[in-house]
Design a protein around this motif. Structure first.
Motif, PDB file in Angstrom:
ATOM      1  N   ASP A  24      25.899  -8.004   7.403  1.00  0.00           N
ATOM      2  CA  ASP A  24      24.521  -8.359   7.052  1.00  0.00           C
ATOM      3  C   ASP A  24      24.456  -9.127   5.734  1.00  0.00           C
ATOM      4  OD1 ASP A  24      23.538  -5.139   8.255  1.00  0.00           O
ATOM      5  OD2 ASP A  24      23.324  -7.062   9.299  1.00  0.00           O
ATOM      6  N   THR A  25      25.576  -9.235   5.047  1.00  0.00           N
ATOM      7  CA  THR A  25      25.615  -9.958   3.774  1.00  0.00           C
ATOM      8  C   THR A  25      25.219 -11.419   3.972  1.00  0.00           C
ATOM      9  OG1 THR A  25      27.294  -8.517   2.822  1.00  0.00           O
ATOM     10  CG2 THR A  25      27.112 -10.739   1.902  1.00  0.00           C
ATOM     11  N   ALA A  26      24.212 -11.858   3.239  1.00  0.00           N
ATOM     12  CA  ALA A  26      23.706 -13.222   3.381  1.00  0.00           C
ATOM     13  C   ALA A  26      22.591 -13.456   2.371  1.00  0.00           C
ATOM     14  CB  ALA A  26      23.160 -13.456   4.796  1.00  0.00           C
ATOM     15  N   LEU A  27      22.187 -14.705   2.289  1.00  0.00           N
ATOM     16  CA  LEU A  27      20.971 -15.066   1.564  1.00  0.00           C
ATOM     17  C   LEU A  27      19.819 -14.975   2.561  1.00  0.00           C
ATOM     18  CD1 LEU A  27      19.934 -16.056  -1.198  1.00  0.00           C
ATOM     19  CD2 LEU A  27      20.308 -18.387  -0.398  1.00  0.00           C
ATOM     20  N   TYR A  28      18.823 -14.171   2.235  1.00  0.00           N
ATOM     21  CA  TYR A  28      17.712 -13.924   3.151  1.00  0.00           C
ATOM     22  C   TYR A  28      16.495 -14.737   2.704  1.00  0.00           C
ATOM     23  CZ  TYR A  28      20.115 -10.181   5.590  1.00  0.00           C
ATOM     24  OH  TYR A  28      20.996  -9.476   6.370  1.00  0.00           O
ATOM     25  N   TYR A  29      15.907 -15.429   3.676  1.00  0.00           N
ATOM     26  CA  TYR A  29      14.751 -16.276   3.430  1.00  0.00           C
ATOM     27  C   TYR A  29      13.557 -15.794   4.244  1.00  0.00           C
ATOM     28  CZ  TYR A  29      18.203 -19.783   1.903  1.00  0.00           C
ATOM     29  OH  TYR A  29      19.221 -20.460   1.274  1.00  0.00           O
ATOM     30  N   CYS A  30      12.367 -15.931   3.684  1.00  0.00           N
ATOM     31  CA  CYS A  30      11.197 -15.788   4.529  1.00  0.00           C
ATOM     32  C   CYS A  30      10.600 -17.161   4.768  1.00  0.00           C
ATOM     33  CB  CYS A  30      10.166 -14.827   3.946  1.00  0.00           C
ATOM     34  SG  CYS A  30       9.249 -15.418   2.547  1.00  0.00           S
ATOM     35  N   ALA A  31       9.876 -17.271   5.867  1.00  0.00           N
ATOM     36  CA  ALA A  31       9.311 -18.538   6.291  1.00  0.00           C
ATOM     37  C   ALA A  31       7.936 -18.300   6.901  1.00  0.00           C
ATOM     38  CB  ALA A  31      10.224 -19.214   7.310  1.00  0.00           C
ATOM     39  N   ALA A  32       7.110 -19.340   6.870  1.00  0.00           N
ATOM     40  CA  ALA A  32       5.750 -19.229   7.395  1.00  0.00           C
ATOM     41  C   ALA A  32       5.400 -20.451   8.229  1.00  0.00           C
ATOM     42  CB  ALA A  32       4.752 -19.079   6.243  1.00  0.00           C
ATOM     43  N   ASP A  33       4.602 -20.198   9.237  1.00  0.00           N
ATOM     44  CA  ASP A  33       4.095 -21.288  10.070  1.00  0.00           C
ATOM     45  C   ASP A  33       2.771 -20.842  10.671  1.00  0.00           C
ATOM     46  OD1 ASP A  33       4.020 -22.752  12.966  1.00  0.00           O
ATOM     47  OD2 ASP A  33       5.021 -23.958  11.450  1.00  0.00           O
ATOM     48  N   LEU A  34       1.896 -21.802  10.901  1.00  0.00           N
ATOM     49  CA  LEU A  34       0.575 -21.444  11.438  1.00  0.00           C
ATOM     50  C   LEU A  34       0.654 -20.941  12.873  1.00  0.00           C
ATOM     51  CD1 LEU A  34      -2.001 -24.043  10.095  1.00  0.00           C
ATOM     52  CD2 LEU A  34      -2.076 -21.559   9.880  1.00  0.00           C
ATOM     53  N   ASN A  35       1.670 -21.409  13.615  1.00  0.00           N
ATOM     54  CA  ASN A  35       1.652 -21.112  15.048  1.00  0.00           C
ATOM     55  C   ASN A  35       2.917 -20.442  15.579  1.00  0.00           C
ATOM     56  OD1 ASN A  35      -0.925 -22.445  15.678  1.00  0.00           O
ATOM     57  ND2 ASN A  35       0.178 -24.288  15.055  1.00  0.00           N
ATOM     58  N   TYR A  36       4.028 -20.560  14.854  1.00  0.00           N
ATOM     59  CA  TYR A  36       5.317 -20.203  15.447  1.00  0.00           C
ATOM     60  C   TYR A  36       5.973 -19.061  14.701  1.00  0.00           C
ATOM     61  CZ  TYR A  36      10.039 -20.952  17.305  1.00  0.00           C
ATOM     62  OH  TYR A  36      11.258 -20.809  17.918  1.00  0.00           O
ATOM     63  N   SER A  37       6.443 -18.037  15.424  1.00  0.00           N
ATOM     64  CA  SER A  37       7.152 -16.916  14.808  1.00  0.00           C
ATOM     65  C   SER A  37       8.463 -16.654  15.538  1.00  0.00           C
ATOM     66  CB  SER A  37       6.278 -15.661  14.819  1.00  0.00           C
ATOM     67  OG  SER A  37       5.956 -15.291  16.154  1.00  0.00           O
ATOM     68  N   GLY A  38       9.033 -17.704  16.110  1.00  0.00           N
ATOM     69  CA  GLY A  38      10.234 -17.545  16.897  1.00  0.00           C
ATOM     70  C   GLY A  38      11.517 -17.813  16.143  1.00  0.00           C
ATOM     71  N   ARG A  39      12.552 -18.161  16.893  1.00  0.00           N
ATOM     72  CA  ARG A  39      13.916 -18.173  16.376  1.00  0.00           C
ATOM     73  C   ARG A  39      14.370 -19.513  15.810  1.00  0.00           C
ATOM     74  NH1 ARG A  39      16.469 -13.597  18.697  1.00  0.00           N
ATOM     75  NH2 ARG A  39      15.008 -12.500  20.060  1.00  0.00           N
ATOM     76  N   ASP A  40      13.614 -20.557  16.005  1.00  0.00           N
ATOM     77  CA  ASP A  40      14.028 -21.887  15.578  1.00  0.00           C
ATOM     78  C   ASP A  40      13.579 -22.161  14.151  1.00  0.00           C
ATOM     79  OD1 ASP A  40      13.488 -25.259  16.931  1.00  0.00           O
ATOM     80  OD2 ASP A  40      14.590 -24.524  15.195  1.00  0.00           O
ATOM     81  N   PRO A  41      14.505 -22.218  13.183  1.00  0.00           N
ATOM     82  CA  PRO A  41      14.088 -22.431  11.796  1.00  0.00           C
ATOM     83  C   PRO A  41      13.412 -23.776  11.577  1.00  0.00           C
ATOM     84  CG  PRO A  41      16.478 -22.568  12.006  1.00  0.00           C
ATOM     85  CD  PRO A  41      15.967 -22.076  13.309  1.00  0.00           C
ATOM     86  N   GLY A  42      13.727 -24.755  12.413  1.00  0.00           N
ATOM     87  CA  GLY A  42      13.137 -26.071  12.265  1.00  0.00           C
ATOM     88  C   GLY A  42      11.651 -26.122  12.551  1.00  0.00           C
TER      89      GLY A  42
END
Length: 122
Positions: A89-107
């Protein structure tokens, strides 16, 4: 515009727990879908968990049963409770926001925080 600031990372032994927080600016936080991603050195950014504005949650198979995403709209904050942590689980963890999408594609996410480091020792 949404600004995101993560906190709560650190060094923990395998089997331990951490709770990550992501504080969001803006008065329309409740309208946004939120996600957590992580990126280990030399690897691609990968989806960890997402929660839609309506509260529907999705977790990656690798963390299902150990990690839980939640949000507090009054505090404009999203959390990632991480239990039974493993060295992988070691990693840099990021949070992200979008108006419509909460899925797996970071793009597909429009806004990102700077990340918080999680290191799990064996």
């Amino acid at each position: 515009q949404v600004q995101l600031v993560e906190s709560g990372g650190g060094l923990v032994q395998a089997g331990g727990s951490l709770r990550l927080s992501c504080a969001a600016s803006g008065r329309t936080f409740s309208s946004y879908a939120m996600g957590w991603f992580r990126q280990a050195p030399g690897k691609e950014r990968e989806f960890v968990a997402g929660q839609s504005w309506s509260g529907i949650r999705t977790h990656a198979d690798s963390v299902k049963g150990r990690f839980t995403i939640s949000r507090d709209n009054a505090k404009t904050t999203v959390y990632l409770q991480m239990n039974s942590l493993k060295p992988e689980d070691t990693a840099l963890y990021y949070c992200a926001a979008d108006l419509n999408y909460s899925g797996r594609d970071p793009g597909r996410y429009d806004y990102w925080g700077q990340g918080t480091q999680v290191t799990v020792s064996s």
